[in-house]
Design a protein around this motif. Structure first.
Motif, PDB file in Angstrom:
ATOM      1  N   SER A 451      25.665  52.822  32.426  1.00 23.30           N
ATOM      2  CA  SER A 451      26.886  52.192  31.929  1.00 23.30           C
ATOM      3  C   SER A 451      27.093  52.527  30.457  1.00 23.30           C
ATOM      4  CB  SER A 451      26.817  50.670  32.101  1.00 23.30           C
ATOM      5  OG  SER A 451      25.726  50.132  31.373  1.00 23.30           O
ATOM      6  N   ASP A 485      18.045  50.398  34.266  1.00 25.24           N
ATOM      7  CA  ASP A 485      19.368  50.285  33.653  1.00 25.24           C
ATOM      8  C   ASP A 485      19.436  51.199  32.435  1.00 25.24           C
ATOM      9  OD1 ASP A 485      20.280  48.315  35.430  1.00 25.24           O
ATOM     10  OD2 ASP A 485      19.264  46.742  34.287  1.00 25.24           O
ATOM     11  N   THR A 487      21.848  52.194  29.455  1.00 23.20           N
ATOM     12  CA  THR A 487      23.020  51.662  28.753  1.00 23.20           C
ATOM     13  C   THR A 487      23.308  52.496  27.507  1.00 23.20           C
ATOM     14  OG1 THR A 487      22.389  49.439  29.492  1.00 23.20           O
ATOM     15  CG2 THR A 487      24.067  49.592  27.768  1.00 23.20           C
TER      16      THR A 487
END
Length: 572
Positions: A451, A485, A487
């Motif tokens: 993301s 994750d 980021t």
């Protein structure tokens, strides 16, 4: 000082003699003047009584025979009946002050200049009755003449002053010598404190007040001597430590003048300590670039650090700002200089060996890997042989990857690695890395999310290696069913890349060593995952290459979070 004391003593003696002489003349004059007044009053009354009792006027002629005396007899109207001074005018004397006072019944002595006699005189008149008539008798006498006392006494006065001057000279000389000796003793005592061999002041109980003062000074000087000795001992300790340090130490005043410099720094820049103190940086360092760099760091007013190659020496400068400390303000910055020449030479030798060994291993490993691939492709031999060949292939492949990583680190250290200023999309790079490790994440059922957006200026291969190594660690040390994750965040300060996993985590004591070559927390676990132990070392070198900041947060059983902060000069 002795001359001043002697001169002042002589002047005081002369002044005292003059005062005594004048006082004596004054007393004599006053006594003589008083005697004249008393005599004139008594003589006037006596002769008035004689005339009152019928004595002849001729008796007054006997009084007039005395020098400086004048006798006058007048009637009630002031007409002169007798005057001893035959040259005097015989006009009426009723208006004279002394006769007027006597006629009023208040006789008094009157002082007045006599034009007849030519000097000041005392006049005194009294009244009396004789034969039924009233008369007034006046006697005048010359006032006391102070000059008649001064001039005869002047030779004696001069002699007395000379004697007083001589006596005061000799006594003052002795007193001055005694005072000078005491002062010299105080000075010698002070000098002895400075030289480190304290000598007390010689005291004498004959002068109680001076004895008390000198005793107090001895106690004070003794305390000062002890304090100076203690300070010198501490200074010697400090000098010994500073001058035997393997680092240079320079302290600067708020005006950036040298306040202190140790022997290492003096030898490094080829200066003498006594000459260096009080000088500016530009005087200390001949290298213009270095002096400007150090001077700029001092002007910043905060801690700083930089490296510089001066001649054949690799130096590291650490600047500590003391502007916010509790010091008195005499020192504002301290600079520590470390000579890293030998350390960097050892690192270069190690790096060269590292690179040479990697190059030498690369060729035989490639050949070994190729031969085992051919043998496996033919399919000859039994299952046991195939098993051994497969093991040889896997190990040679692992060693080949290790050699490639070693060569890559060597390129980074030696500045050979590419550093192109390409426009890199971190989201796209993370996506490619995710795709590369898709098979492994599927095997461990690990969910991966990417993301955020961010762009930087860097070499593509370096950034791909950085993201790939972080992602590889997140996969290999994760749990089955875990998550990763990735980021990307853009801010005013730059771009932050974060790779966070839910893996096994790392104990706190291992985190500072994670970026060392071949450091492994669990060697058995690392061998199973096929890691080389160089992944984070490569990440660290790439971060250093672009001035990025690497951060690692982890806890056992709770996963690991790695952040890389790219500055504005690399962020797009």
């Amino acid at each position: 000082m002795k001359k001043q004391i002697m001169l002042r003593s002589v002047l005081i003696a002369l002044a005292a003699s003059l005062i005594v002489f004048l006082a004596a003349i004054g007393v004599v004059y006053f006594v003589s003047d008083s005697n004249i007044k008393n005599n004139i009053m008594s003589d006037t009354k006596v002769y008035a009584d004689i005339l009152k009792s019928g004595g002849p006027v001729a008796i007054l002629e006997g009084v007039a025979d005395f020098d400086d005396m004048r006798v006058t007899l007048v009637d009630a109207d002031g007409d002169v009946l007798f005057e001893s001074d035959t040259d005097a005018a015989l006009e009426n004397h009723a208006d004279r002050e002394e006769f007027a006072s006597a006629m009023d019944g208040r006789p008094q002595i009157v002082r007045r200049y006599s034009s007849t006699m030519g000097y000041n005189m005392y006049y005194y008149a009294v009244g009396f009755e004789s034969g039924g008539a009233t008369y007034y008798l006046r006697i005048a006498e010359r006032t006391s003449n102070i000059g008649s006392y001064i001039w005869p006494s002047l030779p004696f006065f001069i002699f007395a002053m000379a004697v007083a001057a001589v006596i005061s000279y000799f006594f003052s000389k002795r007193m001055a010598q005694a005072a000078a000796e005491k002062i010299r003793s105080v000075g010698d005592s002070l000098k002895s404190i400075n030289s480190g061999e304290y000598k007390p002041i010689v005291t004498d109980m004959r002068d109680a007040e001076l004895f008390g003062i000198l005793t107090e000074m001895n106690e004070l000087f003794s305390g000062v001597k002890n304090n100076i000795s203690a300070i010198k001992r501490e200074q010697n300790k400090l000098d010994f430590v500073l001058n035997n340090m393997s680092q240079g130490v320079i302290a600067f005043t708020p005006g950036n003048n040298i306040a202190l410099i140790n022997r290492f720094a003096c030898d490094l820049f080829g200066v003498a300590e006594k000459q260096a103190v009080g000088q500016k940086v530009i005087w200390l360092i001949d290298d213009t670039t270095l002096s400007q760099k150090l001077g700029g760091a001092l002007e910043k007013g905060h801690d700083d650090e930089f490296s510089y190659r001066l001649g054949d020496k690799d130096l590291n400068f650490k600047i500590y700002s003391l502007s916010k400390s509790n010091l008195s303000g005499e020192i504002s910055n301290i600079v520590l200089i470390a000579d890293l020449t030998n350390e960097k030479a050892a690192i270069r030798q190690k790096s060269e060996f590292f690179a040479n060994a990697s190059h030498e291993l690369k060729t035989p490993l490639t050949s070994m890997q190729g031969l085992t691939e051919l043998l496996l492709a033919k399919g000859n031999g039994d299952e046991q042989e195939k098993k051994y060949l497969q093991r040889i292939y896997n190990e040679s492949k692992r060693m080949s990857n290790l050699v490639l990583d070693m060569l890559y680190i060597s390129d980074l250290e030696n500045g050979v690695a590419e550093k192109h200023a390409e426009d890199i999309d971190l989201e796209a790079v993370a996506g490619e890395v995710k795709q590369e490790y898709a098979h492994q994440t599927e095997e461990k059922n690990i969910s991966v999310t990417v993301s955020g957006k961010g762009r930087i200026k860097a070499d593509y291969r370096n950034i791909y290696e950085l993201v790939g190594n972080l992602f590889s660690n997140a996969v290999h040390y994760n749990k089955n069913g875990g998550k990763i994750d990735v980021t990307i965040e853009t801010s005013a300060d730059g771009v932050r890349l974060t790779v966070e996993d839910s893996g096994i985590g790392i104990a706190k004591e291992h985190i500072p060593k994670l970026c060392e070559r071949f450091y492994r927390v669990d060697k058995s676990r690392s061998k199973k995952t096929g890691g080389t132990g160089l992944g984070l070392a490569i990440v660290k070198h790439i971060c250093n290459l672009y001035g990025a900041k690497l951060g690692i947060q982890s806890a056992l059983g709770k996963g690991t979070k790695v952040t890389v902060d790219f500055k504005n000069d690399t962020a797009d």
